[in-house]
Motif scaffolding. Structure first.
Motif, PDB file in Angstrom:
ATOM      1  N   GLU A   1     -18.493  23.875   4.736  1.00 51.21           N
ATOM      2  CA  GLU A   1     -18.581  25.135   5.465  1.00 51.21           C
ATOM      3  C   GLU A   1     -18.343  26.335   4.542  1.00 51.21           C
TER       4      GLU A   1
ATOM      5  N   TRP B   1     -21.915  25.977   1.785  1.00 47.69           N
ATOM      6  CA  TRP B   1     -23.286  26.023   2.305  1.00 47.69           C
ATOM      7  C   TRP B   1     -23.468  27.251   3.184  1.00 47.69           C
TER       8      TRP B   1
ATOM      9  N   ASN C   1     -24.321  29.429   6.324  1.00 45.15           N
ATOM     10  CA  ASN C   1     -24.303  29.148   7.759  1.00 45.15           C
ATOM     11  C   ASN C   1     -25.613  29.623   8.388  1.00 45.15           C
TER      12      ASN C   1
ATOM     13  N   LYS D   1     -26.312  30.234  11.314  1.00 47.55           N
ATOM     14  CA  LYS D   1     -26.086  31.173  12.410  1.00 47.55           C
ATOM     15  C   LYS D   1     -25.671  32.555  11.919  1.00 47.55           C
ATOM     16  N   ASP D   2     -25.418  32.666  10.634  1.00 45.74           N
ATOM     17  CA  ASP D   2     -25.018  33.961  10.084  1.00 45.74           C
ATOM     18  C   ASP D   2     -26.228  34.911  10.090  1.00 45.74           C
TER      19      ASP D   2
ATOM     20  N   GLU E   1     -30.379  22.867   9.920  1.00 51.42           N
ATOM     21  CA  GLU E   1     -29.305  23.013  10.901  1.00 51.42           C
ATOM     22  C   GLU E   1     -28.655  21.671  11.212  1.00 51.42           C
TER      23      GLU E   1
ATOM     24  N   TYR F   1     -26.529  20.767   8.191  1.00 46.75           N
ATOM     25  CA  TYR F   1     -25.360  21.649   8.121  1.00 46.75           C
ATOM     26  C   TYR F   1     -24.308  21.236   9.157  1.00 46.75           C
ATOM     27  N   ASN F   2     -24.740  21.003  10.375  1.00 48.83           N
ATOM     28  CA  ASN F   2     -23.806  20.628  11.427  1.00 48.83           C
ATOM     29  C   ASN F   2     -23.143  19.291  11.135  1.00 48.83           C
TER      30      ASN F   2
ATOM     31  N   THR G   1     -20.707  19.720   7.849  1.00 46.39           N
ATOM     32  CA  THR G   1     -19.526  20.548   8.084  1.00 46.39           C
ATOM     33  C   THR G   1     -18.604  19.932   9.130  1.00 46.39           C
TER      34      THR G   1
END
Length: 315
Positions: free
Chosen positions: A151, A154, A156, A158-159, A178, A181-182, A185
Motif C-alpha cells: 500500500e 504501489w 492507489n 482510487k487516488d 485493481e 492491488y486489492n 495490499t
C-alpha cells in the motif's frame, strides 16, 4: 518426525529435525522458515552441506513453528490476551526458538549461524539482538521487507492522481491492476492474518530500519557477525507473482524491486563492512530461494561457515 517439548508449553510438542555434526564442532546452523514453506524445504540444501566434506561438520537444526508444517497450533491462541488469528508475535516466536535450542542443543547454543527466508529474517535479527555474541553468521534469503507494505509503494487506483498508462506496465487494464492491488495490499498488509497465526503488526515498529540495530558477533571478537544478503532474480520473481497472484508483469520492476534492493542493501549494514557480502542475486530463483536453488544456498552457507570457523582461529 521428532518432536520436542518446550518447558513453557508441555502439551504442544513442536516438530523439529536435528542433523548431527561432528563432536568437535560447537557450531549450530539454524534454518528459519518463512510463512509459505515448512522445514522440509531445507532438506536438499542440508544434504549438499553434509556431502561437502566439511570438517568439523556443524550441527543443523530445522523446525516448524507452531501453526505450520508438522507442528500443532500455538497454545497461545487460547490465551485471553490474544486477539483471534494472532497467535504469536515476533518476540513470542523468538522465545520459542530459544527454548527449542536450549532444550535440544544446549551444548551448541552459544555459537549459531542462521539461514533464513522471508519473514525468517526478522526472527534472525531479533534473536541476534536479544542474545548478543551468540549469532556468528546470518544468510538472508529474500528477506521480507517488514518496514513497509504494498500500500505504501504501489499507486492507489482510487487516488485522484492515479494515471493507469503512466503508473502501470504497458497494456495493463484497470480491472487487472485493481484486482492485483486489492489482493497484494490485503494479503501482505502487516495486519493481515495468516494460516500460521504469526502476528506481524508490530514488526515494522520493532525493526523499522534494515541496518539497525547493529549486531554483535562472537565472544572472540568485537566485530559483528558474518552476513550474506541474497535476493531473488527479478524475471523469475515476476513470473512467480503473475502465476500465483496475477500481478501484471513489470510491476515488480517498477515498484517492488527498487524498494527490495534498497532494503537488502540496508541489511548489509547490520555488521562491519568487511563482514558483509552482497546483496547477491540467486540465479533462477523466485522468493523461495531454498526451494528454487538449493545448491546456491549451500554454496553461500558453506562460505559463511568457513568464515566463522576461520575467524575464530585468527589471533
Amino acid at each position: 518426525m521428532p518432536t520436542a517439548i518446550l518447558p513453557s508449553k508441555p502439551d504442544a510438542p513442536i516438530a523439529y529435525e536435528l542433523y548431527q555434526g561432528d563432536g568437535a564442532s560447537s557450531l549450530l546452523i539454524v534454518c528459519l522458515n518463512g510463512l509459505g514453506l515448512p522445514q522440509a524445504v531445507w532438506k536438499p540444501t542440508i544434504e549438499l552441506i553434509r556431502k561437502s566434506g566439511f570438517s568439523p561438520m556443524p550441527w543443523i537444526l530445522t523446525y516448524d513453528r507452531y501453526g505450520q508444517g508438522a507442528s500443532p497450533r500455538d497454545p497461545r491462541e487460547s490465551w485471553a490476551n490474544k486477539d483471534p488469528g494472532y497467535a504469536h508475535t515476533l518476540d513470542d516466536v523468538t522465545d520459542d526458538l530459544h527454548e527449542l535450542i536450549q532444550t535440544q542443543c544446549p551444548d551448541r547454543s552459544s555459537r549459531i549461524v542462521f539461514v533464513n527466508n522471508s519473514i525468517g529474517a526478522h526472527i534472525a535479527r531479533r534473536y541476534a539482538d536479544r542474545y548478543p555474541t551468540v549469532v556468528e553468521g546470518i544468510l538472508f534469503l529474500d528477506s521480507n521487507p517488514g518496514n513497509t507494505d504494498y500500500e505504501s509503494i504501489w499507486p492507489n487506483p482510487k487516488d485522484p492522481s492515479f494515471n493507469l498508462e503512466q503508473m502501470t506496465p504497458p497494456g495493463t487494464s484497470l480491472d487487472v491492476y485493481e484486482a492485483a492491488y486489492n489482493k497484494m495490499t490485503t494479503i501482505f498488509a502487516a495486519s493481515a492474518k495468516n494460516n500460521e497465526g504469526f502476528d506481524r503488526r508490530e514488526i515494522k515498529n520493532i525493526l523499522p530500519d534494515p541496518s539497525k540495530p547493529k549486531l554483535k558477533g562472537s565472544k572472540c571478537s568485537d566485530k559483528g557477525p558474518w552476513v550474506t544478503v541474497v535476493g531473488h532474480e527479478l524475471e523469475q520473481f515476476s513470473r512467480e507473482e503473475w502465476t500465483m497472484m496475477k500481478v501484471p508483469l513489470g510491476m515488480a520492476a517498477m515498484y517492488t524491486q527498487p524498494m527490495w534492493e534498497k532494503y537488502n542493501e540496508g541489511l548489509c549494514g547490520l555488521t562491519d563492512p568487511e563482514r558483509a557480502k552482497g546483496p547477491l542475486v540467486a540465479p533462477k530463483s523466485g522468493h523461495f530461494i531454498q526451494k528454487d536453488n538449493p545448491s546456491f544456498v549451500a554454496e553461500q552457507l558453506e562460505d559463511i561457515i568457513k568464515k566463522v570457523d576461520n575467524s575464530r582461529s585468527l589471533p
